[in-house]
Design an enzyme around this catalytic site. Structure first.
Site, short mmCIF file in Angstrom:
data_model
loop_
_atom_site.label_atom_id
_atom_site.label_comp_id
_atom_site.label_asym_id
_atom_site.label_seq_id
_atom_site.Cartn_x
_atom_site.Cartn_y
_atom_site.Cartn_z
N CYS A 121 32.55 41.48 39.04
CA CYS A 121 32.80 40.47 40.09
C CYS A 121 33.06 40.77 41.29
O CYS A 121 32.95 41.86 41.67
CB CYS A 121 33.78 39.18 39.34
SG CYS A 121 35.39 39.74 39.96
N ARG A 156 35.83 45.60 37.01
CA ARG A 156 36.64 45.03 35.88
C ARG A 156 35.95 45.19 34.67
O ARG A 156 35.62 44.38 34.02
CB ARG A 156 36.82 43.51 36.33
CG ARG A 156 37.42 43.19 37.88
CD ARG A 156 37.51 41.95 38.09
NE ARG A 156 38.87 41.33 37.33
CZ ARG A 156 38.99 40.06 37.43
NH1 ARG A 156 38.35 39.12 38.30
NH2 ARG A 156 40.09 39.52 36.93
N LYS A 175 47.87 28.89 36.47
CA LYS A 175 46.56 29.13 35.98
C LYS A 175 46.54 30.32 35.08
O LYS A 175 45.95 30.18 33.64
CB LYS A 175 45.54 29.63 37.19
CG LYS A 175 43.97 29.93 36.56
CD LYS A 175 43.36 30.20 37.83
CE LYS A 175 43.43 31.45 38.55
NZ LYS A 175 42.84 32.81 37.85
N ASN A 176 47.06 31.46 35.25
CA ASN A 176 47.04 32.50 34.49
C ASN A 176 47.74 32.63 33.34
O ASN A 176 47.72 33.34 32.41
CB ASN A 176 47.00 34.07 35.19
CG ASN A 176 45.78 34.03 36.10
OD1 ASN A 176 44.97 33.46 35.98
ND2 ASN A 176 46.14 34.82 37.29
N ARG A 194 39.14 26.94 41.80
CA ARG A 194 39.33 27.38 40.68
C ARG A 194 40.78 27.73 40.11
O ARG A 194 41.20 27.69 38.93
CB ARG A 194 38.41 28.93 40.52
CG ARG A 194 37.37 28.76 40.55
CD ARG A 194 36.42 30.03 40.25
NE ARG A 194 37.18 30.68 39.31
CZ ARG A 194 36.71 31.96 38.81
NH1 ARG A 194 36.12 32.70 39.56
NH2 ARG A 194 37.41 32.55 37.76
N ASP A 229 47.12 39.39 43.60
CA ASP A 229 46.85 37.98 43.76
C ASP A 229 47.24 37.24 45.08
O ASP A 229 47.20 36.39 45.51
CB ASP A 229 47.26 37.07 42.49
CG ASP A 229 46.33 37.25 41.38
OD1 ASP A 229 45.24 38.12 41.50
OD2 ASP A 229 46.55 37.14 40.37
N1 EPU Z 1 40.76 47.48 34.02
C1 EPU Z 1 40.15 48.43 33.25
N2 EPU Z 1 39.78 48.49 31.88
C2 EPU Z 1 40.07 47.32 31.27
C3 EPU Z 1 40.89 46.27 31.78
C4 EPU Z 1 41.18 46.45 33.12
O1 EPU Z 1 39.61 49.56 33.87
O2 EPU Z 1 39.73 47.23 29.92
C5 EPU Z 1 41.25 47.66 35.21
C6 EPU Z 1 40.54 46.51 36.21
O3 EPU Z 1 39.34 47.03 36.70
C7 EPU Z 1 41.64 46.53 37.39
C8 EPU Z 1 43.00 46.61 36.59
O4 EPU Z 1 42.68 47.32 35.36
O5 EPU Z 1 41.24 47.70 38.28
C9 EPU Z 1 43.72 45.69 36.54
O6 EPU Z 1 43.30 44.34 35.74
P1 EPU Z 1 43.54 43.63 34.84
O7 EPU Z 1 42.74 43.69 33.55
O8 EPU Z 1 45.17 43.63 34.63
O9 EPU Z 1 43.20 42.08 35.47
P2 EPU Z 1 42.62 40.81 34.62
O10 EPU Z 1 43.61 40.84 33.28
O11 EPU Z 1 41.32 40.90 34.58
C10 EPU Z 1 44.48 39.27 35.44
C11 EPU Z 1 44.54 37.90 36.36
C12 EPU Z 1 43.97 38.00 37.72
C13 EPU Z 1 44.96 39.41 38.38
C14 EPU Z 1 45.05 40.57 37.55
C15 EPU Z 1 45.99 41.60 38.00
C16 EPU Z 1 43.96 36.50 34.52
C17 EPU Z 1 43.04 35.43 34.11
N3 EPU Z 1 43.53 37.00 35.55
O12 EPU Z 1 43.14 39.74 35.43
O13 EPU Z 1 43.92 37.01 38.45
O14 EPU Z 1 44.34 39.75 39.67
O15 EPU Z 1 45.38 40.24 36.32
O16 EPU Z 1 47.43 40.97 38.32
O17 EPU Z 1 45.25 36.51 34.16
C18 EPU Z 1 43.36 35.61 40.10
O18 EPU Z 1 43.96 34.72 39.55
O19 EPU Z 1 42.91 35.28 41.33
C19 EPU Z 1 43.00 36.76 39.32
C20 EPU Z 1 41.88 37.42 39.66
#
Ligand code: EPU
Length: 417
Positions: free
Chosen positions: A116, A121, A22-23, A396, A304
């Site tokens: 969320c 996030r 998915k990701n 999802r 995850d």
């Molecule tokens: N963060 C910030 N600022 C930002 C971006 C992130 O503070 O601008 C923080 C977030 O709040 C969090 C941490 O950094 O505490 C890591 O977040 P990240 O941005 O890496 O997560 P994401 O990109 O929103 C993706 C996956 C998630 C997975 C996370 C961590 C996708 C579409 N989603 O989310 O997947 O948990 O990386 O590996 O790739 C899932 O599949 O269930 C899922 C939630």
């Protein structure tokens, strides 16, 4: 709304084929917006989130068609550069259209995702990186409005190795003028897969999978024709299912090299892995051993997989300490596992899981994707019949979970609420 009813305590047997990730699918589909033409993406799982990104692309004016695990995308005609609140709020990954739209059209308006269930996030790192590349960014009425005649290469340091942040910036940099250096970039396999897809489009990217990624911008990219990697989290979830039910399951089509940390922890918990020609055979122990863990960015233990691993630890032989360091509120499965008799206490980001002999069935509520997966894992081992409400969370991120479980001999059925 559907609910899932699981008759637990059954030994499972057989094989399961892992679906596309998915990701990886979501950013690669978003990357099709970087180019004008006809793209095809293979091994795209049939999931609610894929439908949502398809809806978003259609809203923007692209043509999106999904059939037999293949996404067909025409991105020639784009009629609006606005990703509306209603689509973004159903799926945060919608933010992945920001980089591509801004890079190709010089403008984008994307609803702010908001918090969320698992945490606040924020997307400050996405925005900081785009600003460094010369974008003018404003926040107005819940929307990010980004403008740039043409993005310029920049040196960007990410305070946190954000996965979608790295992806958004890598896509934007692919069409920027000059070289972008992303430091402390996310190293997840899905980031590498997006980089590989972009490279097939003509992007010049080096270092994906390492902490420093260098992107030399090009003037134009070709459409994508690409097959995405298997879903490591789905594979890891089926491994925990073998572990909690003491079953033998052959997992086919997964990339073991993406699962080092989870497999190491599962081995410590007593699972045995046998490499065979067409996959990996997983043998669950009669009772799991307690293991401590801390979630970390890749190559560390994935957040995850934390909820599913906690379900396994809830029947382990002693006490395990599980620390969640990525998201501030990713313990929502705890209250539901407790309703099944699990002995878990949480303080801040640390859960103490005192293993009990057997979980008992209960009516449960799924709260987010991975929490739902952990409830399925727990219910398969529990005594009696467990009902999991709000099944849409599971849909999802897990393709045909119910069918895959049925093929392994589980007693599961989906019922309309
Ligand atoms: N963060 C910030 N600022 C930002 C971006 C992130 O503070 O601008 C923080 C977030 O709040 C969090 C941490 O950094 O505490 C890591 O977040 P990240 O941005 O890496 O997560 P994401 O990109 O929103 C993706 C996956 C998630 C997975 C996370 C961590 C996708 C579409 N989603 O989310 O997947 O948990 O990386 O590996 O790739 C899932 O599949 O269930 C899922 C939630």
């Amino acid at each position: 709304m559907d609910k899932l009813i699981i008759q637990g305590s059954k030994k499972l047997k057989g094989e399961v084929e892992i679906s596309g990730a998915k990701n990886a699918a979501l950013p690669i589909i978003a990357a099709s917006l970087l180019t004008s033409g006809f793209s095809t993406v293979n091994m795209v799982p049939d999931l609610k989130d894929v439908t949502t990104i398809g809806k978003l692309l259609t809203y923007l004016g692209a043509e999106f068609h999904y059939e037999k695990r293949k996404a067909f995308i025409h991105t020639e005609k784009i009629r609006t550069l606005e990703a509306p609140y209603d689509l973004v709020r159903t799926m945060r990954a919608s933010i992945l259209v920001l980089g591509p739209l801004l890079a190709r059209f010089g403008k984008a308006k994307v609803s702010l995702p908001g918090g969320c269930a698992i945490g606040a996030r924020p997307i400050n790192l996405h925005l900081m990186g785009l600003e460094k590349m010369g974008a003018d960014i404003k926040l107005e009425s819940g929307y990010v409005i980004a403008k740039a005649k043409r993005l310029k290469g920049a040196s960007i340091y990410l305070d946190i190795p954000s996965v979608t942040g790295t992806e958004n910036l890598m896509m934007a940099a692919a069409l920027a003028k000059g070289k972008t250096i992303l430091e402390n970039a996310a190293r997840e396999p899905e980031v590498i897969d997006l980089a590989n897809a972009l490279i097939t489009m003509g992007a010049k990217i080096q270092g994906a999978g390492e902490s420093i990624i260098e992107i030399e911008g090009v003037d134009e990219l070709k459409p994508i024709h690409y097959s995405i990697i298997p879903d490591r989290i789905e594979a890891g979830t089926f491994m925990t299912i073998a572990g909690i039910t003491g079953s033998t399951i052959l997992i086919k089509g997964c990339r073991m090299d993406h699962l080092d940390a989870p497999m190491m922890k599962l081995k410590e918990a007593g699972l045995v892995f046998e490499h065979v020609s067409d996959g990996i055979r997983v043998l669950g122990p009669s009772r799991p051993k307690s293991v401590d863990l801390k979630t970390r960015p890749y190559p560390g233990f994935p957040t995850d997989m934390q909820a599913q691993f906690m379900a396994l630890m809830s029947i382990a032989d002693r006490t395990s300490i599980i620390k969640e360091t990525i998201f501030e509120n990713r313990f929502m499965h705890v209250a539901e596992l407790r309703r099944m008799g699990a002995d878990i206490t949480v303080e801040g980001g640390t859960a103490t899981v005192r293993g009990i002999e057997k979980l008992k069935s209960a009516p449960l509520m799924a709260t987010d994707l991975r929490a739902s997966a952990s409830l399925v894992v727990a219910a398969l081992a529990a005594k009696g019949e467990t009902t999991i409400h709000r099944l849409y969370h599971l849909k999802r991120g897990y393709e045909k979970m119910e069918e895959k479980l049925l093929r392994l001999g589980a007693e599961v059925r989906r019922v309309k609420e």
